[in-house]
Every structure is written in C-alpha cells, then in structure tokens.
Design an enzyme around this catalytic site. Structure first.
Site, PDB file in Angstrom:
ATOM      1  N   SER A 108       2.721  -1.973  16.811  1.00  0.00           N
ATOM      2  CA  SER A 108       2.990  -0.661  17.402  1.00  0.00           C
ATOM      3  C   SER A 108       1.725   0.038  17.899  1.00  0.00           C
ATOM      4  CB  SER A 108       3.714   0.223  16.389  1.00  0.00           C
ATOM      5  OG  SER A 108       4.937  -0.360  16.000  1.00  0.00           O
ATOM      6  N   GLU A 155      -3.475   3.852   8.056  1.00  0.00           N
ATOM      7  CA  GLU A 155      -3.287   2.588   7.344  1.00  0.00           C
ATOM      8  C   GLU A 155      -4.029   2.664   6.018  1.00  0.00           C
ATOM      9  OE1 GLU A 155      -2.125  -0.631   5.799  1.00  0.00           O
ATOM     10  OE2 GLU A 155      -1.274   0.002   7.737  1.00  0.00           O
ATOM     11  N   ASP A 161       7.099   3.977   9.508  1.00  0.00           N
ATOM     12  CA  ASP A 161       7.451   2.559   9.370  1.00  0.00           C
ATOM     13  C   ASP A 161       6.859   1.968   8.093  1.00  0.00           C
ATOM     14  OD1 ASP A 161       8.134  -0.067   9.771  1.00  0.00           O
ATOM     15  OD2 ASP A 161       6.778  -0.391  11.456  1.00  0.00           O
TER      16      ASP A 161
END
Length: 237
Positions: A109, A127, A173
């Site tokens: 993505s 992240e 996500d």
C-alpha cells in the site's frame, strides 16, 4: 467510508507470505479507486497508513514462494486482456513495478499510494516492526512528501487528524494477531471519525471467523457513522 474486506488464514504473521494474493487484489484495487477519486479535485489531500509494512515484496523470495498465494491473486490477472477498466488500471500499476512480462515484485500500500501522490499531497506511514521499518524507509527513498514513523499507527496517527488539507484517506490494516484488535479498530475509527468526519476511512479485516466479523460490523453500524460500504471477496461461496 469504504471498508475493503479480505480473507485468508494467517501464518505467524509476515505479510510477505501473502503478498499479491486475492485479498491484496481487493484491497489495492479499492485503494487505487479511492486515491484516484481524491485526485479528481485540484486541492491537496493526505493519506495515512496505520500499518504500512515493508512497502514492497519480492514474489520470488522464500516467503512468497512458500505458499504461492499470489497465484490466486495478481497471478490470475497478470496475462489477462479482458479486464474491467478498474481492474486493468490496478494491473497496469503493478506492471510499473515489474518488467513487461515477468511478475517478480509486488508493491504494498505505501508504494501504491506514493505512486499516486501529486507534488502537493502528503503520505504518513506507520510501522512498529523493527525490521520492516528499515525496509519501509528504504522503499520510499527519502520522498519529501512522505513521513515514516516507527510507532503504533493505531494509537498515534489520531494526532494527525484532522489534516491541514481537510481531505484524505486513512487506511487501517492491522494483522489481527491480537483478538483485541477487532474492538480496538472500532474504537479508534470512531475517535478518528469524530476528528475528521469528512475523511475517507478504509478498514481491512480478515474473514476467518464469521461471528467475529458480524460483531465488528454491528459495532460499526451502532457507532452512528453513516455511509459505510462493505466489500468482500472470497474464492468460494
């Protein structure tokens, strides 16, 4: 608010095992459509990815070749010439990360979003994984439009809302390795929506246990958030 929806059984979670599978096809096709919609206006937008991962995947790596999940995803579309316009656009974008014929790389993505950013748009990537954050920073290659955070995106990205642009997308996500993630994403989404009611929020969740999915969907309906769309893709009925 768009909610891409995908399903697969998870291994000890590294998305490299699943890159390019049918679930990624649905998620990334939807992501491209949302970003293309935002690009229709000249005004800038921002995009937040709460669980960005390493940014890109090698389909000839040991991870990807272990179960070859991409064969049931991008692999089925790669040589087709009869695709609907939106699917053809998705495959065309993936081709730009590969040679003309051979499929060896799959963008996550972050790289798809980066590819569709204009000079005035911004992308924020979160992240938490200590190995993948370094790969992510390398993948986006010091792009001034992008900021990378080694943080928990579900908790910390709320502080970016509402964005200065007052237009944009938040992609949520997570891996759902923790069962609490199902409730956490609802709680976070409600908080985000209160801060940024005009935004687009794309929430991914796996179809593993249907009861848990129905509880999550009901919680979203009960939240009072309007205009929720649900997209689901399965290989079998």
């Amino acid at each position: 608010i768009a909610f891409p929806y995908k399903s697969f059984l998870m291994l000890s979670y590294r998305h490299s095992f699943h890159a390019g599978n049918f679930a990624d096809v649905l998620k990334h096709l939807t992501l491209i459509q949302i970003l293309e919609y935002l690009r229709k206006k000249d005004k800038p937008f921002s995009c937040i990815d709460t669980h960005a991962g390493p940014g890109a995947y090698a389909l000839d790596s040991d991870f990807a070749l272990k179960n070859r999940e991409f064969d049931n995803g991008i692999g089925k579309l790669w040589q087709r010439h009869d695709l609907p316009a939106s699917v053809a656009a998705y495959v065309g974008l993936i081709r730009q990360f590969n040679g003309l014929d051979k499929l060896t790389r799959y963008p996550g993505s972050p790289l798809i979003a980066q590819h569709l950013l204009r000079s005035k748009d911004r992308l924020f990537l979160y992240e938490l994984h200590s190995t993948e954050i370094a790969l992510l920073a390398e993948a986006v290659d010091r792009d001034r439009r992008i900021k990378v955070f080694h943080e928990d995106g579900l908790k910390n990205s709320i502080g970016l809302l509402p964005p200065a642009e007052r237009r944009g997308l938040v992609l949520i996500d997570p891996s759902y390795e923790m069962k609490s993630d199902y409730q956490d994403v609802v709680d976070t989404l409600v908080k985000m929506h209160k801060r940024f009611a005009t935004g687009i929020f794309a929430l991914w969740y796996p179809v593993v246990e249907r009861r848990r999915n129905k509880e999550l969907e009901q919680a979203l309906q009960n939240s009072g958030i309007k205009n929720i769309q649900l997209f689901e893709l399965g290989l079998q009925a």
